[in-house]
Design a protein around this motif. Structure first.
Motif, PDB file in Angstrom:
ATOM      1  N   ASP A   1       0.796   0.397  -9.274  1.00 31.50           N
ATOM      2  CA  ASP A   1      -0.403   0.630  -9.303  1.00 31.50           C
ATOM      3  C   ASP A   1      -0.569   2.060 -10.160  1.00 31.50           C
ATOM      4  O   ASP A   1      -1.465   2.324 -10.547  1.00 31.50           O
ATOM      5  N   SER A   2       0.455   2.861  -9.564  1.00 30.76           N
ATOM      6  CA  SER A   2       0.479   4.186  -9.652  1.00 30.76           C
ATOM      7  C   SER A   2       1.624   5.034  -9.588  1.00 30.76           C
ATOM      8  O   SER A   2       2.526   4.334  -9.092  1.00 30.76           O
TER       9      SER A   2
ATOM     10  N   LYS B   1      -2.953  10.608  -8.454  1.00 31.39           N
ATOM     11  CA  LYS B   1      -4.018  10.188  -9.646  1.00 31.39           C
ATOM     12  C   LYS B   1      -4.069  10.951 -10.968  1.00 31.39           C
ATOM     13  O   LYS B   1      -4.108  10.427 -11.905  1.00 31.39           O
TER      14      LYS B   1
ATOM     15  N   LYS C   1      -0.012   2.002 -15.548  1.00 31.40           N
ATOM     16  CA  LYS C   1      -1.052   1.024 -14.959  1.00 31.40           C
ATOM     17  C   LYS C   1      -0.258  -0.043 -14.687  1.00 31.40           C
ATOM     18  O   LYS C   1       1.041  -0.089 -15.118  1.00 31.40           O
TER      19      LYS C   1
ATOM     20  N   ASN D   1      -1.901  -5.757 -11.869  1.00 25.34           N
ATOM     21  CA  ASN D   1      -3.196  -5.246 -11.536  1.00 25.34           C
ATOM     22  C   ASN D   1      -3.953  -4.120 -12.279  1.00 25.34           C
ATOM     23  O   ASN D   1      -4.115  -3.011 -12.080  1.00 25.34           O
TER      24      ASN D   1
ATOM     25  N   ASN E   1      -6.907  -3.367 -13.620  1.00 24.27           N
ATOM     26  CA  ASN E   1      -8.296  -2.871 -13.280  1.00 24.27           C
ATOM     27  C   ASN E   1      -7.950  -1.649 -12.475  1.00 24.27           C
ATOM     28  O   ASN E   1      -9.156  -0.970 -12.446  1.00 24.27           O
ATOM     29  N   GLN E   2      -6.989  -1.316 -11.779  1.00 28.38           N
ATOM     30  CA  GLN E   2      -6.854  -0.292 -10.986  1.00 28.38           C
ATOM     31  C   GLN E   2      -6.680   0.984 -11.896  1.00 28.38           C
ATOM     32  O   GLN E   2      -6.077   0.922 -13.022  1.00 28.38           O
TER      33      GLN E   2
END
Length: 452
Positions: A221-222, A238, A274, A278, A280-281
């Motif tokens: 996810d990140s 982030k 990304k 997933n 949309n994260q």
């Protein structure tokens, strides 16, 4: 307009390609698509690139090649059939393999030509699948795209004229699918980038077409602030700067090849990592500059094993003009690249990846240093690991080094080497390999555990 790159885990099988296609067509700004070769479908699986390497090595050593070739063809056959596409492409793959193996003019870069087939074939499959769904999509070979590279098999570097050629792709309609990992010399020879080089292709394409954003789709996810195999459920990052990401990539982060972001960095194009599973994260943004929170000077902890240190001591070394140059010249002569070279008044250490100095070459290097530099002591210590703290302006924040050394003390791990240098972005510690995991866990606890 965006460039989207999909890694090996994102294109491992037909089900993943369906997810990739949905991501591509969900945003009309995703015009340029760069793909890797199919990766592992499970832990026991073999990457397609490794199958091509096995094929090439078997051919070079006179071993049978049929099993490796069959495994490659079956892998793509399964993918094509599950996507309900024609299997005519299999004949093209078979013919291309035979041409590469039996073309004497490819002796110097035969393995490059084989390795590139994984990406090349996958790009063709994806473009065919998008077409079958009714979308205007085209496969674009790197030669057609204008990706020109240096004549260095397995270690090609992009040539500057590539960027102007790539910009012309903006005039083309539809979705353009480009295989990653390779380009062509001005003389037309295929050359691959270093392993993991599909990320490099994505960055080059983004810079060339002047994209608003370069999206790199992978299986997380990140970016995490530490290796999740060492620390459970680590903190997500982030926003990172290019400098921070490059330092982290170099020192063991597996998200990016450490050269991958340079073209995007030079063109000041933001990058977003990304998750294909997933999408949309929000992912992790990598940008030129970010606001630095004084409460979190350390953004990430990277670590890697497999290093050694050549320690050299000589009384009054600091007065001997050219000593460091002469020491490093011996390494140059022996074809050895070094990573770091911290020094004192009478001593100097050179940190090298262990694969650069095989045991059989060790004696030659030691004798040359003793005989040519007349040193008092020269020793080699293997089995070292490097841990790097990374963060913009970290080194101008009081207390970082103190906290780090406390973490090593708490983990009962001795520091063999510290290299801070002039960088404001990183601080590196050398330790014995056996202390790697407890040291990283202790550093995570002291820098991240109490953050909200």
């Amino acid at each position: 307009m965006k460039v989207a790159k999909f890694g090996g885990s994102s294109v491992a099988d037909a089900n993943m390609l369906k997810k990739v296609a949905n991501i591509i067509v969900s945003d009309p700004k995703r015009k340029f698509i760069v793909v890797s070769a199919p990766g592992k479908r499970n832990k026991e699986d073999i990457k397609v690139t490794d199958l091509f390497i096995e094929l090439g090595n078997n051919f070079a050593s006179g071993k049978p090649i049929e099993d490796a070739k069959t495994n490659i063809l079956v892998r793509f056959q399964t993918m094509l059939e599950n996507l309900k596409l024609s299997t005519e492409l299999l004949d093209e793959i078979d013919e291309s393999i035979n041409q590469v193996l039996h073309n004497d003019s490819l002796k110097t870069n035969r393995l490059d030509s084989l390795k590139a087939m994984g990406e090349d074939t996958l790009a063709k499959v994806l473009s065919l699948y998008l077409q079958s769904l009714g979308y205007d999509a085209s496969y674009v070979n790197p030669k057609e795209a204008g990706i020109l590279v240096s004549d260095q098999p397995g270690d090609a570097q992009v040539l500057e004229e590539s960027y102007d050629r790539l910009f012309e792709l903006n005039d083309r309609e539809g979705i353009l699918v480009i295989p990653g990992f390779f380009g062509y010399t001005p003389d037309g020879a295929l050359m691959t980038f270093p392993r993991g080089g599909s990320d490099i292709t994505g960055s080059i394409v983004a810079a060339g077409v002047k994209a608003e954003l370069y999206e790199n789709f992978t299986d997380v996810d990140s970016v995490y602030c530490v290796n999740p195999n060492i620390v459970s459920n680590p903190r997500e990052i982030k926003v990172l700067t290019y400098k921070e990401m490059r330092e982290l990539s170099y020192a063991g982060f597996s998200v990016f090849h450490d050269e991958a972001l340079i073209p995007a960095f030079k063109a000041k194009i933001p990058v977003c990592i990304k998750n294909t599973n997933n999408p949309n994260q929000p992912g992790t943004m990598i940008v030129s500059e970010r606001e630095v929170d004084p409460n979190t000077p350390v953004m990430g902890i990277a670590s890697d094993a497999g290093f050694l240190s050549i320690y050299v001591s000589k009384y009054l070394m600091n007065r001997e003009i050219g000593f460091g140059k002469n020491l490093l010249q011996i390494l140059v002569d022996e074809g050895i690249s070094f990573e770091h070279a911290p020094s004192g008044i009478d001593d100097m250490s050179v940190i090298i990846r262990e694969n650069q100095l095989p045991i059989e070459k060790e004696k030659v290097v030691i004798e040359r240093i003793q005989n040519e530099l007349k040193v008092d002591t020269v020793t080699i210590e293997r089995g070292l690991a490097m841990i790097m703290l990374v963060g913009e302006k970290m080194n101008s924040t009081p207390g970082v080094a103190s906290k780090a050394t406390t973490a090593f003390e708490n983990a009962n791990v001795n520091i063999v080497m510290i290299n801070q240098g002039s960088s404001e972005v990183s601080m590196m510690f050398g330790i014995k390999e056996k202390g790697l995991e407890p040291a990283v866990q202790s550093l995570y606890e002291i820098f991240f555990q109490n953050l909200n």
